[in-house]
Enzyme design. Structure first.
Site, mmCIF file in Angstrom:
data_model
loop_
_atom_site.group_PDB
_atom_site.id
_atom_site.type_symbol
_atom_site.label_atom_id
_atom_site.label_comp_id
_atom_site.label_asym_id
_atom_site.label_seq_id
_atom_site.Cartn_x
_atom_site.Cartn_y
_atom_site.Cartn_z
ATOM 1 N N LYS A 179 37.337 38.405 31.370
ATOM 2 C CA LYS A 179 37.790 37.570 32.491
ATOM 3 C C LYS A 179 37.977 36.127 32.024
ATOM 4 O O LYS A 179 37.388 35.694 31.038
ATOM 5 C CB LYS A 179 36.737 37.605 33.596
ATOM 6 N N SER A 220 35.140 51.670 37.053
ATOM 7 C CA SER A 220 35.430 50.241 36.902
ATOM 8 C C SER A 220 35.247 49.861 35.435
ATOM 9 O O SER A 220 34.839 50.680 34.614
ATOM 10 C CB SER A 220 34.539 49.417 37.808
ATOM 11 N N GLU A 280 77.145 47.059 50.705
ATOM 12 C CA GLU A 280 77.377 48.448 50.275
ATOM 13 C C GLU A 280 76.111 49.292 50.446
ATOM 14 O O GLU A 280 76.156 50.450 50.859
ATOM 15 C CB GLU A 280 77.821 48.476 48.807
ATOM 16 N N TYR A 281 74.958 48.667 50.135
ATOM 17 C CA TYR A 281 73.690 49.374 50.280
ATOM 18 C C TYR A 281 73.462 49.743 51.754
ATOM 19 O O TYR A 281 73.117 50.883 52.071
ATOM 20 C CB TYR A 281 72.548 48.494 49.761
ATOM 21 N N CYS A 285 44.811 9.738 69.421
ATOM 22 C CA CYS A 285 45.266 9.117 70.674
ATOM 23 C C CYS A 285 44.389 9.483 71.863
ATOM 24 O O CYS A 285 44.661 9.048 72.981
ATOM 25 C CB CYS A 285 46.714 9.513 70.956
ATOM 26 N N GLU A 341 47.683 48.532 40.639
ATOM 27 C CA GLU A 341 47.202 47.444 41.494
ATOM 28 C C GLU A 341 48.260 47.091 42.545
ATOM 29 O O GLU A 341 49.443 46.979 42.220
ATOM 30 C CB GLU A 341 46.939 46.227 40.595
ATOM 31 N N ARG A 348 40.243 52.670 46.163
ATOM 32 C CA ARG A 348 39.175 53.058 45.251
ATOM 33 C C ARG A 348 37.935 53.525 46.024
ATOM 34 O O ARG A 348 37.257 54.464 45.627
ATOM 35 C CB ARG A 348 38.837 51.865 44.363
ATOM 36 N N LYS A 371 44.663 41.376 33.647
ATOM 37 C CA LYS A 371 43.848 41.997 34.689
ATOM 38 C C LYS A 371 44.387 41.473 36.018
ATOM 39 O O LYS A 371 44.205 40.304 36.359
ATOM 40 C CB LYS A 371 42.381 41.625 34.516
HETATM 41 S S1 IVH Z 1 42.533 49.942 33.809
HETATM 42 C C1 IVH Z 1 38.586 52.848 34.006
HETATM 43 N N1 IVH Z 1 44.140 47.926 33.837
HETATM 44 O O1 IVH Z 1 40.180 46.116 37.279
HETATM 45 C C2 IVH Z 1 39.274 51.765 34.725
HETATM 46 N N2 IVH Z 1 42.440 47.977 35.487
HETATM 47 O O2 IVH Z 1 37.051 46.895 36.929
HETATM 48 C C3 IVH Z 1 40.659 51.653 34.240
HETATM 49 N N3 IVH Z 1 42.509 46.078 37.051
HETATM 50 O O3 IVH Z 1 39.358 48.310 39.739
HETATM 51 C C4 IVH Z 1 41.307 50.495 34.879
HETATM 52 N N4 IVH Z 1 44.263 45.104 36.171
HETATM 53 O O4 IVH Z 1 41.605 47.339 39.964
HETATM 54 C C5 IVH Z 1 43.084 48.487 34.432
HETATM 55 N N5 IVH Z 1 45.693 46.207 33.744
HETATM 56 C C6 IVH Z 1 44.647 46.775 34.323
HETATM 57 C C7 IVH Z 1 44.012 46.211 35.444
HETATM 58 C C8 IVH Z 1 42.896 46.834 36.000
HETATM 59 C C9 IVH Z 1 43.353 45.049 37.129
HETATM 60 C C10 IVH Z 1 41.374 46.262 37.962
HETATM 61 C C11 IVH Z 1 41.323 47.588 38.615
HETATM 62 C C12 IVH Z 1 39.914 48.051 38.502
HETATM 63 C C13 IVH Z 1 39.200 46.914 37.887
HETATM 64 C C14 IVH Z 1 38.294 47.431 36.825
#
Ligand code: IVH
Length: 697
Positions: A346, A84, A37-38, A443, A176, A139, A118
């Site tokens: 991390k 960051s 259908e799609y 071989c 992301e 970025r 993250k």
């Molecule tokens: S918030 C002010 N949320 O982590 C920055 N970042 O060092 C606000 N990242 O380059 C970012 N998961 O690519 C945020 N749930 C998440 C994230 C996330 C991965 C990455 C992002 C950023 C780096 C920050």
């Protein structure tokens, strides 16, 4: 004039319908119409646009792919810098983060935090103007990024137009871009088989894809996106929670939010409900983000996400904690290039340092030479690793990996251990670059390296390594299923010249086996019995067992369903092959070249003469109670998954791996998880093991 108006009306209707179904399929994972259908809707849209090219708009679902390859990406300044996060690595750092906040705001009150994983991909800013996606920026250095709009447009889960009747002039959402672990594995396997370059991990694969100037590449790669932050936006939001909920309402893919506040107890319940029955290498998409009051709950969240990280469908490398209130975020402001109101905690990288003692070269079933590093054993993520694949010569050259090098290794995509990099400072002085041999290490036949194949291959059909690997495949469970013929035995049969081709397995005599080391009367008897039992097989298993390049289990099933007998399969041609599901140019060419070989023809004839009796799909049916039904199996059953799958197929059903609206039955064993929930949501009939027994009686 009225005509033109009607056409435009229908066009807009179609665009809205397709957007709606894309959202349901790609974002909500809850399709409500069939693929057929799609496709009907889509081709109607394409037809109108073909006849009226003047009506094509940027945000039309037909405009996802089609851009010409670029010469370079345009550099664009971010309206607000992409910052960051400060990284930390331990729960103590989280406590310190909270203390800093309290000191700065001079308060003793607990904060409400928004916690999320993250994501380990690459950051992207999507710019919507008046609700329409107009650019997508990497970025870059934080101030200026590159406009990779053409590639981002191909991601089906990203809306080209937001779901709102009152779009803002500008709405910048950040998030992301990722490739899921299972998609990554499949992509790498396909590339490996085709001899194309190998990606080290999902992040590299996503980043490499986004850098491609030809959008066709991205269109064929399984990229996904999750929104988690903002650039310039006009609406005001009071919290991070509200912002992300709004993103979801606009049709953007977001991480699912827990419906309860994060506490030790709610996480425990979440685990019970979603992960208690999970197996290794299985992934589940559940809620992963949420609100936590006070840092203790954030720490519980950190520990929880660390525990379930391997079961999430995408790679993550920690958690991100944000003060939920936007007014508090404003008060807290920034230090240098990072917000004071957020922190990334991390996880310890699943990497280890070790030394390469040797590089050995393995020869696979298709003759492909794979260099493997043999290392001093090292524990990574709880698993001892002593071998890592180096893939091919290009990979070795790129990383310049040499024997005696000190290296950093990691488990990529959670399974295959890989060398990440060489610690050059520690390289011994007299070290030499490693080169794959020009001759097969087994071989000594000359090795062939085709220009479009990343792999060097031994092309000697009599190579003992190829023979051993082909035999291991031939006897494996999903092929001829001769379970008593293990790898070691095969190796010794080949080394003792007892087996030179598949059919020799069926010529083995018990006293020949008895003469081999460590084989007693009983075990040799078992081997003969297991060989005998394998003669009763199916056509698809036999086709799969032959090890024809690019013919996997599913393709073998499709071929068996089409040809019904081995004779018909062996005398087919390219044209007929191309009419079968899953069979394209490459597969059909490979099949044709195999079935034209006199050796294979003779081999198949010998197998049949020696008593191998492949049943066609129809002969194999024990009943038609599940005829044409799509059956998904979940939970713990009294028999193995494979056994249950076999039963479903014997009664005419098709075993499927996930639940959708199109699924007819869910066979649910004990502690069934998310699939059960999904089935209930879609109104899919759920049956127990006992119900199944009743049905097939
Ligand atoms: S918030 C002010 N949320 O982590 C920055 N970042 O060092 C606000 N990242 O380059 C970012 N998961 O690519 C945020 N749930 C998440 C994230 C996330 C991965 C990455 C992002 C950023 C780096 C920050």
């Amino acid at each position: 004039m009225a005509m033109a108006k009607d056409i435009n009306k229908r066009l807009n209707e179609l665009k809205d319908l397709i957007r709606e179904h894309d959202h349901k399929y790609y974002v909500l994972d809850q399709p409500t119409i069939s693929d057929y259908e799609y496709d009907q809707l889509f081709s109607e849209l394409q037809k109108i646009e073909h006849n009226h090219p003047e009506l094509i708009t940027e945000d039309s679902p037909s405009q996802r792919v089609g851009g010409k390859p670029l010469d370079a990406f345009e550099k664009v300044q971010h309206r607000t810098p992409m910052l960051s996060l400060q990284n930390s690595y331990s729960t103590e750092d989280l406590v310190e983060f909270e203390q800093r906040l309290k000191r700065f705001l001079d308060t003793d009150e607990d904060f409400e935090f928004f916690c999320e994983p993250k994501l380990d991909g690459l950051a992207m800013e999507l710019v919507y103007e008046k609700g329409v996606l107009t650019s997508a920026l990497t970025r870059g250095d934080g101030q200026t990024g590159e406009n990779v709009f053409q590639n981002i447009k191909t991601i089906k889960s990203i809306p080209l137009k937001l779901r709102t009747s009152q779009p803002d002039d500008v709405f910048e959402v950040r998030g992301e871009v990722l490739i899921r672990k299972d998609d990554f594995k499949e992509l790498n396997e396909k590339n490996e088989e085709a001899g194309l370059p190998y990606f080290a991990n999902p992040r590299n694969a996503a980043a490499g894809t986004i850098r491609q100037l030809n959008p066709q590449v991205a269109a064929n790669r399984p990229l996904v996106f999750f929104a988690y932050s903002h650039g310039v936006v006009q609406k005001t939001f009071s919290t991070q929670h509200e912002f992300e909920t709004h993103c979801a309402e606009l049709g953007l893919p977001t991480l699912k939010i827990f419906d309860k506040d994060i506490t030790e107890k709610s996480l425990k319940e979440h685990f019970q409900k979603h992960f208690s029955d999970i197996k290794d290498n299985e992934y589940r998409l559940t809620s992963v983000a949420g609100l936590a009051k006070g840092i203790d709950n954030v720490i519980a969240y950190y520990n929880y996400i660390q525990k379930i990280r391997h079961y999430l469908p995408y790679d993550i490398d920690g958690i991100v904690v944000k003060v939920n209130s936007f007014s508090l975020q404003d008060e807290l402001g920034f230090i240098a290039r990072s917000p004071r109101w957020a922190s990334a905690a991390k996880f310890e990288p699943e990497q280890g340092k070790t030394v390469i003692n040797d590089i050995v070269v393995q020869v696979g079933r298709t003759g492909a030479l794979t260099p493997v590093a043999v290392m001093e054993p090292v524990k990574v993520g709880g698993v001892t690793i002593s071998h890592a694949t180096l893939h091919n010569q290009d990979e070795i050259d790129r990383k310049d990996v040499r024997v005696h090098d000190h290296v950093i290794i990691q488990r990529a995509g959670d399974v295959i251990p890989e060398v990440v990099e060489v610690i050059l400072d520690k390289r011994p002085k007299n070290s030499q670059p490693f080169k794959l041999p020009d001759e097969c290490p087994i071989c000594s036949h000359k090795v062939v390296k085709e220009p479009d194949d990343a792999k060097s291959r031994c092309v000697n059909p009599l190579c003992p390594a190829i023979l051993k690997e082909s035999l291991k495949h031939f006897v494996s469970r999903r092929a001829m299923n001769i379970d008593k013929l293990g790898d070691k035995l095969i190796e010794s049969f080949v080394e003792n010249d007892l087996i030179k081709k598949f059919s020799d397995i069926y010529r083995l005599k018990q006293d020949q086996i008895l003469n081999l080391e460590r084989q007693g009367k009983k075990s040799s008897q078992n081997i003969i019995e297991s060989i005998e039992a394998s003669k009763d097989t199916t056509l698809s298993q036999l086709i799969f067992a032959l090890g024809i390049r690019f013919v996997g289990e599913q393709t073998a099933k499709n071929l068996a369903a089409h040809y019904k007998t081995m004779d018909r399969f062996m005398s087919t041609d390219k044209e007929e092959l191309l009419s079968i599901d899953d069979v394209g140019e490459k597969v059909s060419e490979s099949i044709v070249s195999h079935i034209q070989s006199d050796d294979l023809k003779q081999e198949v004839q010998d197998l049949l003469d020696l008593g191998v009796q492949p049943k066609s799909m129809e002969d194999n049916l024990k009943g038609d109670q599940l005829q044409n039904m799509k059956v998904c199996i979940t939970g713990t059953l009294p028999v193995s998954r494979d056994e249950a799958k076999k039963i479903v197929e014997e009664f005419g059903g098709k075993a499927v791996s996930s639940v959708s609206k199109k699924t007819d039955l869910l066979l649910a064993g004990e502690s069934a998880g998310s699939k059960l929930e999904k089935a209930e949501k879609f109104g899919v009939k759920v049956i127990s093991w006992d119900d199944l027994q009743q049905m097939i009686q």
